[in-house]
Design a protein around this motif. Structure first.
Motif, short mmCIF file in Angstrom:
data_model
loop_
_atom_site.label_atom_id
_atom_site.label_comp_id
_atom_site.label_asym_id
_atom_site.label_seq_id
_atom_site.Cartn_x
_atom_site.Cartn_y
_atom_site.Cartn_z
N THR A 1 0.83 -1.21 0.00
CA THR A 1 0.00 0.00 0.00
C THR A 1 0.86 1.25 0.00
O THR A 1 0.58 2.22 -0.72
CB THR A 1 -0.95 0.00 1.22
OG1 THR A 1 -1.72 -1.20 1.20
CG2 THR A 1 -1.87 1.20 1.22
N LEU B 1 -6.75 5.00 0.24
CA LEU B 1 -5.50 4.25 0.33
C LEU B 1 -4.63 4.82 1.47
O LEU B 1 -4.10 4.07 2.29
CB LEU B 1 -4.76 4.34 -1.01
CG LEU B 1 -3.74 3.28 -1.38
CD1 LEU B 1 -4.37 1.91 -1.42
CD2 LEU B 1 -3.13 3.61 -2.72
N SER C 1 -6.09 4.04 4.82
CA SER C 1 -5.95 2.63 5.20
C SER C 1 -4.64 2.36 5.93
O SER C 1 -4.49 1.32 6.58
CB SER C 1 -6.06 1.73 3.96
OG SER C 1 -4.88 1.79 3.18
#
Length: 183
Positions: free
Chosen positions: A130, A158, A161
Motif C-alpha cells: 500500500t 489508500l 488505510s
C-alpha cells in the motif's frame, strides 16, 4: 536472596521440599557464525531490534495520514508535501522493521507458527504494498488530492488505510510483548 533475609537457610529446613525448580531448556536455533559474533558483541540485538525499529513505520504512516487530513482541511499544500515525505520515509523503514521482526521471531520464538506473527507478516506485506502504490501514485500524479475526483477519493482511502494497517500490526505485536491476562 537468602543472604538478604533476616534468617539463615535453617528456617527453610523446617518445611518439606515439594519440588525442585529446574531451568526449562529449549532447543537452540543454530545461528550462523557471523550472526553469533554480532549478537555476542551487541546482545541488545537479540531481543530489541524489532520493538525499536517498528516505531518508525508506525509514526511515519500515522503522520502520512494526519498530514494529508490537515491538507484536506486547510488546503495548505506544505502539509500534503510533508505527508509525501513521511510516506517515503515509511517505505524506507518498513522493510527494516519487517527484517528485524523476522530475526526476532527466528531467534526468540524459534520460527514457530504463532497466530499473531502470521497476522503481522501478512498485514506487513499489505502495508508495504500500500505504501509503494500510494507513493508511486502521488509522485506520478502530484495534484491527486487537489481536485475532487474518483481517483483522488481512492488515493485518500489508500492513505487512510495506513492507520488501521499499522494499528493491526501494533496490536498483535503488543499481544506478543504484553500478553493479555486470561480471565
Amino acid at each position: 536472596d537468602i543472604e538478604s533475609a533476616p534468617h539463615g537457610p535453617e528456617v527453610l529446613e523446617r518445611y518439606p521440599q515439594v519440588a525442585v525448580l529446574k531451568k526449562k531448556s529449549r532447543p537452540e536455533r543454530e545461528v550462523p557464525k557471523y550472526l553469533g559474533r554480532v549478537l555476542s558483541r551487541f546482545p541488545i540485538l537479540r531481543r530489541h531490534p524489532h520493538p525499536m525499529t517498528i516505531h518508525f513505520p508506525i509514526v511515519f504512516m500515522f503522520s502520512t495520514t494526519l498530514f494529508n487530513i490537515l491538507y484536506l482541511l486547510t488546503g495548505i499544500r506544505s502539509f500534503e508535501v510533508t505527508a509525501l515525505h513521511c510516506l517515503g520515509a515509511g517505505i524506507l523503514l518498513t522493510p527494516v522493521a519487517m527484517a528485524t521482526g523476522y530475526l526476532t521471531w527466528w531467534l526468540n520464538y524459534l520460527a514457530r507458527p504463532i497466530p499473531a506473527v502470521a497476522i503481522k507478516k501478512k498485514t506487513s506485506v499489505i502495508l508495504f504494498g500500500t505504501e509503494i502504490i500510494a507513493f508511486l501514485w502521488r509522485v506520478t500524479v502530484p495534484d491527486i488530492l487537489q481536485t475532487f475526483s474518483p481517483a483522488g477519493l481512492i488515493y485518500a482511502l489508500l492513505i487512510f488505510s495506513l492507520l488501521p494497517l499499522v494499528s493491526v500490526i501494533g496490536w498483535f505485536g503488543a499481544q506478543l510483548t504484553f500478553p493479555p491476562e486470561r480471565d
